[in-house]
Design a protein around this motif. Sequence first.
Motif, PDB file in Angstrom:
ATOM      1  N   THR A 239       8.318   1.463 -23.474  1.00 29.29           N
ATOM      2  CA  THR A 239       7.908  -0.066 -23.429  1.00 29.29           C
ATOM      3  C   THR A 239       7.697  -0.186 -21.787  1.00 29.29           C
ATOM      4  O   THR A 239       6.768  -1.163 -21.737  1.00 29.29           O
ATOM      5  CB  THR A 239       9.135  -1.007 -24.021  1.00 29.29           C
ATOM      6  N   ALA A 240       8.413   0.623 -21.033  1.00 30.49           N
ATOM      7  CA  ALA A 240       7.994   0.337 -19.563  1.00 30.49           C
ATOM      8  C   ALA A 240       6.709   0.057 -19.056  1.00 30.49           C
ATOM      9  O   ALA A 240       6.335  -0.772 -18.105  1.00 30.49           O
ATOM     10  CB  ALA A 240       8.844   1.460 -18.838  1.00 30.49           C
ATOM     11  N   PRO A 241       5.907   1.013 -19.496  1.00 26.29           N
ATOM     12  CA  PRO A 241       4.367   0.868 -18.797  1.00 26.29           C
ATOM     13  C   PRO A 241       3.899  -0.682 -19.247  1.00 26.29           C
ATOM     14  O   PRO A 241       2.889  -1.029 -18.520  1.00 26.29           O
ATOM     15  CB  PRO A 241       3.634   1.916 -19.643  1.00 26.29           C
TER      16      PRO A 241
ATOM     17  N   PRO B 186       5.145  -5.015 -17.243  1.00 26.80           N
ATOM     18  CA  PRO B 186       4.530  -5.787 -16.410  1.00 26.80           C
ATOM     19  C   PRO B 186       3.299  -6.780 -17.053  1.00 26.80           C
ATOM     20  O   PRO B 186       3.452  -7.982 -16.530  1.00 26.80           O
ATOM     21  CB  PRO B 186       3.736  -4.793 -15.426  1.00 26.80           C
ATOM     22  N   GLY B 187       2.565  -6.164 -18.008  1.00 24.80           N
ATOM     23  CA  GLY B 187       1.705  -7.130 -18.684  1.00 24.80           C
ATOM     24  C   GLY B 187       2.456  -8.311 -19.507  1.00 24.80           C
ATOM     25  O   GLY B 187       1.899  -9.439 -19.596  1.00 24.80           O
ATOM     26  N   LEU B 188       3.621  -8.011 -20.342  1.00 20.23           N
ATOM     27  CA  LEU B 188       4.347  -8.801 -20.851  1.00 20.23           C
ATOM     28  C   LEU B 188       5.009  -9.731 -20.045  1.00 20.23           C
ATOM     29  O   LEU B 188       5.033 -11.166 -20.422  1.00 20.23           O
ATOM     30  CB  LEU B 188       5.542  -8.045 -21.716  1.00 20.23           C
ATOM     31  N   ALA B 189       5.498  -9.260 -19.014  1.00 21.58           N
ATOM     32  CA  ALA B 189       6.203 -10.312 -17.881  1.00 21.58           C
ATOM     33  C   ALA B 189       4.846 -11.315 -17.633  1.00 21.58           C
ATOM     34  O   ALA B 189       5.304 -12.497 -17.285  1.00 21.58           O
ATOM     35  CB  ALA B 189       6.782  -9.694 -16.922  1.00 21.58           C
TER      36      ALA B 189
ATOM     37  N   TRP C 186      11.938  -8.152 -25.018  1.00 20.29           N
ATOM     38  CA  TRP C 186      12.593  -9.572 -24.679  1.00 20.29           C
ATOM     39  C   TRP C 186      12.901  -9.820 -23.417  1.00 20.29           C
ATOM     40  O   TRP C 186      12.777 -10.874 -22.913  1.00 20.29           O
ATOM     41  CB  TRP C 186      13.856  -9.352 -25.801  1.00 20.29           C
ATOM     42  N   LEU C 187      13.559  -8.685 -22.612  1.00 18.12           N
ATOM     43  CA  LEU C 187      13.988  -9.181 -21.433  1.00 18.12           C
ATOM     44  C   LEU C 187      12.851  -9.347 -20.344  1.00 18.12           C
ATOM     45  O   LEU C 187      12.689 -10.353 -19.586  1.00 18.12           O
ATOM     46  CB  LEU C 187      14.831  -7.969 -20.653  1.00 18.12           C
ATOM     47  N   SER C 188      11.705  -8.695 -20.504  1.00 16.37           N
ATOM     48  CA  SER C 188      10.573  -8.940 -19.608  1.00 16.37           C
ATOM     49  C   SER C 188       9.913 -10.256 -20.021  1.00 16.37           C
ATOM     50  O   SER C 188       9.596 -11.186 -19.142  1.00 16.37           O
ATOM     51  CB  SER C 188       9.607  -7.858 -19.956  1.00 16.37           C
ATOM     52  N   TRP C 189       9.729 -10.496 -21.170  1.00 12.82           N
ATOM     53  CA  TRP C 189       9.205 -11.903 -21.657  1.00 12.82           C
ATOM     54  C   TRP C 189      10.015 -13.037 -21.285  1.00 12.82           C
ATOM     55  O   TRP C 189       9.616 -13.876 -20.651  1.00 12.82           O
ATOM     56  CB  TRP C 189       9.126 -11.960 -22.968  1.00 12.82           C
ATOM     57  N   ASN C 190      11.295 -13.192 -21.526  1.00 11.59           N
ATOM     58  CA  ASN C 190      12.098 -14.260 -21.425  1.00 11.59           C
ATOM     59  C   ASN C 190      12.482 -14.456 -19.896  1.00 11.59           C
ATOM     60  O   ASN C 190      12.550 -15.706 -19.250  1.00 11.59           O
ATOM     61  CB  ASN C 190      13.602 -13.999 -22.046  1.00 11.59           C
TER      62      ASN C 190
ATOM     63  N   ASN D 243      -3.928   0.451 -16.977  1.00 17.31           N
ATOM     64  CA  ASN D 243      -2.971   1.512 -17.024  1.00 17.31           C
ATOM     65  C   ASN D 243      -3.465   2.657 -16.747  1.00 17.31           C
ATOM     66  O   ASN D 243      -2.703   3.856 -17.205  1.00 17.31           O
ATOM     67  CB  ASN D 243      -2.288   1.303 -18.331  1.00 17.31           C
ATOM     68  N   THR D 244      -4.582   2.904 -16.284  1.00 16.69           N
ATOM     69  CA  THR D 244      -5.301   4.219 -15.746  1.00 16.69           C
ATOM     70  C   THR D 244      -5.906   4.118 -14.686  1.00 16.69           C
ATOM     71  O   THR D 244      -6.178   3.078 -13.996  1.00 16.69           O
ATOM     72  CB  THR D 244      -6.183   4.955 -16.902  1.00 16.69           C
ATOM     73  N   ARG D 245      -5.993   5.078 -13.932  1.00 19.19           N
ATOM     74  CA  ARG D 245      -6.645   5.179 -12.333  1.00 19.19           C
ATOM     75  C   ARG D 245      -8.184   4.582 -12.613  1.00 19.19           C
ATOM     76  O   ARG D 245      -8.535   3.769 -11.661  1.00 19.19           O
ATOM     77  CB  ARG D 245      -6.724   6.319 -12.017  1.00 19.19           C
ATOM     78  N   LEU D 246      -8.732   4.932 -13.597  1.00 12.50           N
ATOM     79  CA  LEU D 246     -10.136   4.359 -13.458  1.00 12.50           C
ATOM     80  C   LEU D 246     -10.328   3.003 -13.747  1.00 12.50           C
ATOM     81  O   LEU D 246     -10.857   2.313 -13.268  1.00 12.50           O
ATOM     82  CB  LEU D 246     -10.935   5.311 -14.367  1.00 12.50           C
TER      83      LEU D 246
END
Length: 245
Positions: free
Chosen positions: A20-22, A25-28, A151-155, A191-194
Amino acid sequence: MFFLRAIRSHPEFRSGMRATAPVAPGLAAWGLMTGVAMVKSGMSVAEAVAMTLFVYAGSSQLAAIPLIVAGAPFWVIWMTGFCVNLRFVVFSLHLRNYLMHLPRWRRLVNGFLTADLSYALFTNRFPEPATDDQGRLAQESYLAGNYFLTWLSWNVASLLGIALGNWIPSAWGLGFAGVLCLLGVLCSLANTRLRLLAAVLSGLVAVVAYALPLKLNIVAAIVVAVLACFWLDGRRPAPPREKLA
């Protein structure tokens, strides 16, 4: 409780968090935008916090906010959220065979905390339900690690957005939340260099060409970023072909 310690200490719990880590940031970013949008729509801090913790469904929250602002009847708001979240019925039907062996209250907890990305990552990791106790523990541990970070990222981000919402000038209104929404999309996709290069290049071109009329700087940014990425992608070395036996 013993089963909580067993889940938290299982290696699959950490595997679920790493998966989930990648996307965290988007969820946050989405959570931050939703928190700001709730406060700027006129909801009180208590109402916004309660919606964040008890509804925990970004798409239905965003669908309900303009209805709440417009003073729509309760049943209209409720039905809107229900229809937006109908996809979770499909998720539940699929996850039934994975979780049916658990007590009802644990199934309810898993169902409440499982979000779209949690479901997608879990079913990709475990295409078939386990048939033994160790396998079932591994699957529940992975799912728990996955939705714990979600849940942690969102809340945390949503509560931060609620706190910051009172500091943002009222003149910015929901338009500022829309900017945060686009940032959420950007963080999820870059989520990629390009893709990251495309985001940076398009941003630079949009700023440099800001003086163009009719918002044509946005069109120019898209064209330049797409052409540059197509050119760079075409210069990549072709993957080696497998030799026929």
